[in-house]
Design an enzyme around this catalytic site. Structure first.
Site, short mmCIF file in Angstrom:
data_model
loop_
_atom_site.label_atom_id
_atom_site.label_comp_id
_atom_site.label_asym_id
_atom_site.label_seq_id
_atom_site.Cartn_x
_atom_site.Cartn_y
_atom_site.Cartn_z
CB CYS A 121 -33.89 -42.11 37.79
SG CYS A 121 -34.84 -43.26 36.81
CG ASP B 78 -34.65 -38.31 41.72
OD1 ASP B 78 -35.08 -39.16 40.92
OD2 ASP B 78 -34.97 -37.11 41.68
CB CYS C 127 -30.83 -32.97 44.36
SG CYS C 127 -32.52 -33.04 43.81
CB CYS D 204 -38.00 -33.58 44.37
SG CYS D 204 -36.41 -33.39 43.57
#
Lengths: 390, 275
Positions: free
Chosen positions: B35, B37, B61, B105
């Site tokens: 994916c 992350d 990231c 995120c």
């Protein structure tokens, strides 16, 4: 902060010698090269010199060069020219690893304009499946477009061989040579390449100037229709200063091509060897032999590319990544995926691309700074535990 | 280059609470390497249901690492009930905002927290509800519906920014559009005012609102408006075309332009004309 610039496949520093040649065309020699008086005639003369220098770098003759605004314009012009010249042919053959300048255009032509497009796959080392390519040339194929060297991995394609086969089969052959010009010696007169795109800012000329080589006798239709500039092959007043800059940059590139392939290559090799030695679970993407001398794509397992880039950024080191997170999309680079690079590596791949302006000190600095960055990010990563088990 | 706030950068460069809590009694893992992350959150919860310690490990990231670090700081000291109130917006706000493309995120943070709390309470894995729409990232129709409803999302692009669905091969875009249409009907809903914005986000939204909502109606009357500058909450504009000579232009400015901007961007904005 000192900048350590290792992203020359994205763009390059404009050579100081180039800037110097350009400046008078912003101040003193602002005439339109199409005008009749002597004041403008000087500008036309300097454009003609730039055309000769550009042609010399790639082994062409001056009248085969059309100046454009960039590599993308050159690519679009070439592909549309072939399609317009052979309106009954509805098939385009290209590769899965092209730059978006070719890839997105072909996808657009396929989705919206009713063309059939075949994307030739590559193997794990980044080499084209040539049998697949040759098998898919048909009487309906208008143009075959294959890049000379890949921007992400640096892998070089045998475009001269491909051009020979394509010519025999009656299609037009175009190559996007934006990354190759100035790094690979070329003599287009001896090849069957019909059209070639190059971009100024990849070889130390300013942004905003590119060129399209069109072999004498190649059927052509202009992309920008307008005035008689470029012998009717590209309407629009010439970007005189930038074109003069491009001419000078091509002259310099010819002089420096050996340095690219010796000193710059050695720097690249040193960077790659040391990083591989110091950082475990690290691989090079693409074939290491048949490659541009300035490029390396290094995959670091268990860490994500954007994080690496931002930590490098803190130190003034500029590189780029094949990771999704830097581009706004979520899929990692189409090039690395086409090579079959596993996700574990594709997400953590960094491209370093050097130029003649890089020094030993630049490379030593990266060799010193990069391993602790990877170590730090792996400490944060949940996959670190798996790494220790392997 | 992403437009990260100083706080995101600071949490990325100096992440807090990195690692696994040794005697953790609540663990939540989300994401995978494929994916792009992944986050493993470990919590230590005391007998009073209060989180005494939190640790994280993140692959991802800068904003994924910063969101995880922020999350651990936010939950420490909270009771589980308080912690389960934390939304992805709260995490983004703690960091001074995240770029739109990076909102997933903060969503990952919320999901890991939810999982860790469920784990502590012995509730086990949440059953997969609904059918997979996005195969690349394994997102179901129910999950998309929830995120659309909770955040007032109107475009496929927004759904991708929030929960990644549609960010891979793109084959599911039609499916996501179907869910959006089913939720909103054929008419797209009016733009919704976000809870928190950085300066840049605010300026962008002002521009977008002018372009999308205000300019079209002024143009119908042969007028137009141009954004000149934004200083804090002062929006400076220039009226063009028939608007520039219209005796009612001040009314247009206050009763229409300012009202619209307050409604869609921020209630504190004032609009003034500059020449």
């Amino acid at each position: 902060m000192n900048i350590t610039y290792l992203d020359n496949n994205a763009t390059t520093r404009t050579a100081p010698e180039v800037v110097e040649k350009m400046l008078p065309f912003y101040t003193e020699y602002y005439g339109n090269p199409s005008s009749m008086y002597g004041f403008a005639g000087y500008v036309a003369k300097k454009l003609a010199e730039a055309r000769i220098k550009t042609a010399q770098l790639i082994g062409a003759s001056a009248e085969e060069i059309v100046f454009t605004s960039c590599g993308t314009e050159s690519d679009s012009t070439a592909i549309y020219a072939a399609l317009q010249s052979y309106p009954h042919k509805k098939h385009i053959l290209t590769t899965r690893v092209e730059h978006p300048a070719v890839k997105s255009l072909c996808e657009h032509l396929s989705a919206k304009k009713g063309y059939r497009v075949t994307f030739v796959p590559v193997d794990g080392k980044g080499f084209l499946d040539l049998d697949y390519l040759y098998d898919h040339i048909t009487d309906d194929t208008a143009i075959v477009s294959v890049m000379w060297a890949n921007n992400e991995t640096g892998v070089i394609f045998p475009v001269e061989d491909i051009a020979r086969v394509v010519k025999k089969r009656g299609a037009v052959f175009h190559t996007d040579a934006v990354q190759a010009v100035g790094k690979i010696p070329m003599n287009l007169a001896d090849t069957d390449i019909d059209m070639l795109s190059l971009s100024g800012h990849k070889l130390h000329a300013p942004k905003g100037a590119g060129a399209l080589y069109i072999r004498k006798g190649t059927k052509f239709a202009p992309f920008l229709i307008g005035g008689h500039q470029e012998k009717g092959r590209r309407g629009g007043t010439e970007n005189t200063a930038s074109i003069v800059g491009l001419g000078k940059a091509c002259e310099l590139a010819g002089e420096r091509i050996e340095e690219e392939n010796t000193r710059v290559r050695a720097l690249r090799d040193k960077l790659e060897t040391e990083i591989l030695k110091q950082v475990p679970h690290t691989v090079i993407n693409g074939d290491i032999h048949n490659r541009l001398p300035n490029t390396t794509s290094i995959g670091f397992e268990y860490v994500e590319g954007e994080s690496i880039l931002l930590m490098l950024n803190e130190l003034g080191i500029c590189a780029s990544s094949g990771s999704a997170c830097t581009s706004g999309s979520l899929e990692p680079s189409h090039v690395l995926r086409a090579l079959g690079v596993p996700f574990t590596i594709a997400h953590g791949s960094i491209r370093f691309s050097l130029s003649v302006y890089n020094s030993d000190a630049d490379i030593d600095f990266v060799i010193e700074q990069l391993p602790p960055i990877i170590e730090k990010l792996r400490m944060i990563s949940p996959f670190r535990a798996q790494e220790n088990q392997t | 280059m992403w437009d990260y706030t100083d706080k995101v950068k600071e949490h990325f460069l100096n992440p807090r609470n990195v690692g696994v809590i040794e005697d953790a009694n609540g663990v939540g893992e989300v994401g995978s390497i494929a994916c792009g992350d992944a986050l493993k959150l470990t919590l230590k919860v005391d007998d009073n249901n209060r989180i005494t310690d939190a640790g994280f490990q993140t692959f991802g990231c800068a904003s994924a690492i910063a969101s995880s670090s922020a999350l651990t700081e936010m939950v420490k000291g909270l009771t589980l009930d308080e912690a389960s109130e934390i939304t992805n917006d709260d995490i983004a706000e703690f960091l001074g905002g995240l770029p739109r493309e990076k909102i997933h995120c903060s969503v990952m943070g919320r999901e890991a927290l939810e999982k860790a709390i469920r784990d502590y309470r012995g509730e086990g894995e949440k059953e997969i509800d609904g059918e997979i729409v996005c195969e690349c990232f394994g997102v179901t129709d129910k999950e998309i519906e929830t995120i659309v409803k909770e955040n007032g999302l109107t475009r496929v692009e927004d759904v991708t920014n929030y929960i990644k669905a549609g960010g891979g091969c793109g084959k599911c875009h039609e499916g996501i559009e179907g869910i959006l249409r089913a939720h909103w009907g054929e008419e797209p809903p009016p733009m919704k005012k976000p809870a928190y914005m950085t300066n840049l986000q605010k300026i962008k939204l002002i521009e977008e609102t002018l372009e999308r909502e205000i300019q079209p109606s002024l143009k119908q009357d042969g007028g137009n408006i141009e954004l000149v500058d934004v200083d804090g909450d002062r929006v400076m504009v220039k009226l063009l075309g028939t608007c520039s000579s219209c005796s009612l232009s001040q009314v247009t400015l206050k009763d229409y332009v300012e009202k619209k901007l307050r409604e869609l961007v921020s209630g504190d904005l004032t609009v003034e004309e500059v020449s």
